[in-house]
Every structure is written in C-alpha cells, then in structure tokens.
Design an enzyme around this catalytic site. Sequence first.
Site, PDB file in Angstrom:
ATOM      1  CG  ASN A  50      13.353 -20.185  26.684  1.00  0.00           C
ATOM      2  OD1 ASN A  50      13.048 -20.537  27.830  1.00  0.00           O
ATOM      3  ND2 ASN A  50      12.861 -20.768  25.603  1.00  0.00           N
ATOM      4  CE  LYS A  85      15.109 -23.513  24.827  1.00  0.00           C
ATOM      5  NZ  LYS A  85      15.365 -24.231  23.600  1.00  0.00           N
ATOM      6  CG  HIS A  90       9.772 -22.182  22.973  1.00  0.00           C
ATOM      7  ND1 HIS A  90      10.175 -23.453  22.662  1.00  0.00           N
ATOM      8  CD2 HIS A  90      10.867 -21.390  22.847  1.00  0.00           C
ATOM      9  CE1 HIS A  90      11.475 -23.427  22.383  1.00  0.00           C
ATOM     10  NE2 HIS A  90      11.907 -22.195  22.487  1.00  0.00           N
ATOM     11  CD  GLU A  95      12.268 -26.230  23.599  1.00  0.00           C
ATOM     12  OE1 GLU A  95      12.156 -25.718  24.722  1.00  0.00           O
ATOM     13  OE2 GLU A  95      13.298 -26.114  22.896  1.00  0.00           O
ATOM     14  CD  GLU A 129      12.768 -19.129  19.513  1.00  0.00           C
ATOM     15  OE1 GLU A 129      13.877 -18.910  19.965  1.00  0.00           O
ATOM     16  OE2 GLU A 129      11.912 -19.787  20.113  1.00  0.00           O
ATOM     17  N   GLY A 186      18.401 -25.260  19.378  1.00  0.00           N
ATOM     18  CA  GLY A 186      19.204 -26.237  20.118  1.00  0.00           C
ATOM     19  C   GLY A 186      20.034 -27.164  19.248  1.00  0.00           C
ATOM     20  CB  SER A 215      21.720 -22.382  16.978  1.00  0.00           C
ATOM     21  OG  SER A 215      21.225 -23.681  17.249  1.00  0.00           O
TER      22      SER A 215
HETATM   23  P1  PGA Z   1      18.680 -22.204  21.430  1.00  0.00           P
HETATM   24  O1  PGA Z   1      17.134 -22.066  21.840  1.00  0.00           O
HETATM   25  O2  PGA Z   1      19.280 -20.835  21.497  1.00  0.00           O
HETATM   26  O3  PGA Z   1      19.267 -23.155  22.421  1.00  0.00           O
HETATM   27  O4  PGA Z   1      18.685 -22.741  20.027  1.00  0.00           O
HETATM   28  C1  PGA Z   1      16.387 -20.948  21.451  1.00  0.00           C
HETATM   29  C2  PGA Z   1      14.991 -21.051  21.982  1.00  0.00           C
HETATM   30  O5  PGA Z   1      14.477 -22.168  22.093  1.00  0.00           O
HETATM   31  O6  PGA Z   1      14.362 -20.036  22.310  1.00  0.00           O
END
Ligand code: PGA
Length: 255
Positions: free
Chosen positions: A12, A14, A95, A97, A164, A170, A210
Amino acid sequence: MGGGRKMIVGGNWKCNLDKEKAAALVAQLNGMEVGDVEVVVAPVFVHIPMVQSTLKKEVAVAAQNCSFTGMGAYTGDISADHLVDMEIPWVILGHSERRTHFKEDDEMLAKKLEYTLSKGLKVIFCIGEMKEDREKGTTMDVCKKQLEQVVKMLDPEKVVIAYEPVWAIGTGLVATPEQAQETQKAIREYIAEAASPEVASKIRIQYGGSVSAKNCNELAILPDVDGFLVGGASLKPEFSDVVKSCQPTVGAEKL
Ligand code: PGA
C-alpha cells in the site's frame, strides 16, 4: 499454508512517491521474485496507468479506494466502473486512514464493497482496533462490528480481509505473533459463524501494521496469517523480503 490458502502480499503505497520514485519502485519490483505468492501493489490513482504499463504481469495493481456509486455527479470520486474500464483488478477498501481521516463508516463501506463486488473487482477489506480497544479488551467487538454488515458478502475468491491494528500502522509497533494469531483466528471463527465454515476456511486474512523484513518471518508462519498488507516497507527494497517470507518453500511450514 493454513487451509491451502495462497499467501497474498499487498504493498500500500498510500499518498507517497513522485513519478520518478514510483518508476524506480516499479523497476525494483520487476527484479523481485514473485514465486508462489500473490502480490498486489496500490499506487496513487494518477500513477496507476504508468505503473500498470511498466510493471511485470506477475504483480497486480490495486486502487487504494473507490466510490460507493457508479459514474455520475460525484466530484472528486472514482467509481468501480472506472477501475473496470481501466482494467485495474483490485481495490483496497476501509483502510483505517479512510475510516479516520475521511469518516468512512461501516455502512458506507458495506455499500462500497457491494458495489465493487457487483462489478467483478477483487477487494482487500481492512479492519482493526484502536489502541484503546485493545487495552479495554474489546478488540474482537470492534472487528465484528466492522465485519457485521459485510460478512455475507465475503466471497473468498474475491475478498481478502486485512487485519490491521490501528496502533500498529506506521508506528513500528508490530503486533506480537500471539496477538496476530489470536485475533486472526477469532476473526475466522466469527466468519465461520456469521457466514459459513467453508467461507471461513477459504478466505485469506492478511496481517498489516509495521510489517518489515525483521518481523515478517515469525508472522508468516502463523496458521491464520495468509500474507501481509504492507505500508512503509512496501516503498523499500525490503518489500521483497516480506514477499519471500510468504513463499511456501521459505516461511512456510505453517505452525
Ligand atoms: P505500515 O502500514 O506497514 O506502514 O504500518 C500498513 C498499512 O497501513 O496498510
């Protein structure tokens, strides 16, 4: 692999990368061994045509979101019909976000899933609890609530669930193997109960939050982890290590 499910790793990207950096990442992916893992990457919308025309065919492309409707007067939105028209086979929905910053709720996400599936697209559907939920012990209540309105639509050929935990996204704070396995097993049990045991045994559940070259091996061998949704590390060369951890010949004797 648990239940004979093929491992699937999503990258992803983003809202990251300019066009030069996206092209460099494509070149890196073109040199990566895909093997027996399904790999899907999700660039920003405007980069998708460039990525799709230069990326090797073993890696599929996903959109990071789409509208809950067909084409029409919805300024700024992109419909599943556009994804079909542009031959983009996958879309990520729900997601955290999108849920947090863009206020997408369970009802809206159920509409999006229904519409995208009706158009034949494949979907990575994201769920996961906040830090407070885990601390209060309500992780599964939250995951069930996020699944409730969509559970009857979960076609294992078309939908992948990405678990997740929001506190892990993140932050560098990855879930422990125990937390990931316990939660993903409970999610599968809920799907068995609310949809059917057959759907539950076939549907793939990714872990996300992460994931990195350092922690992927111990997570990939868990029985209810069927791959990863990767954010930060999907922009780096270590993405190939994450994919490698999911090869049946590497990670792979599931516990
Ligand atoms: P990350 O994000 O691996 O940077 O923690 C995962 C995601 O948001 O799908």
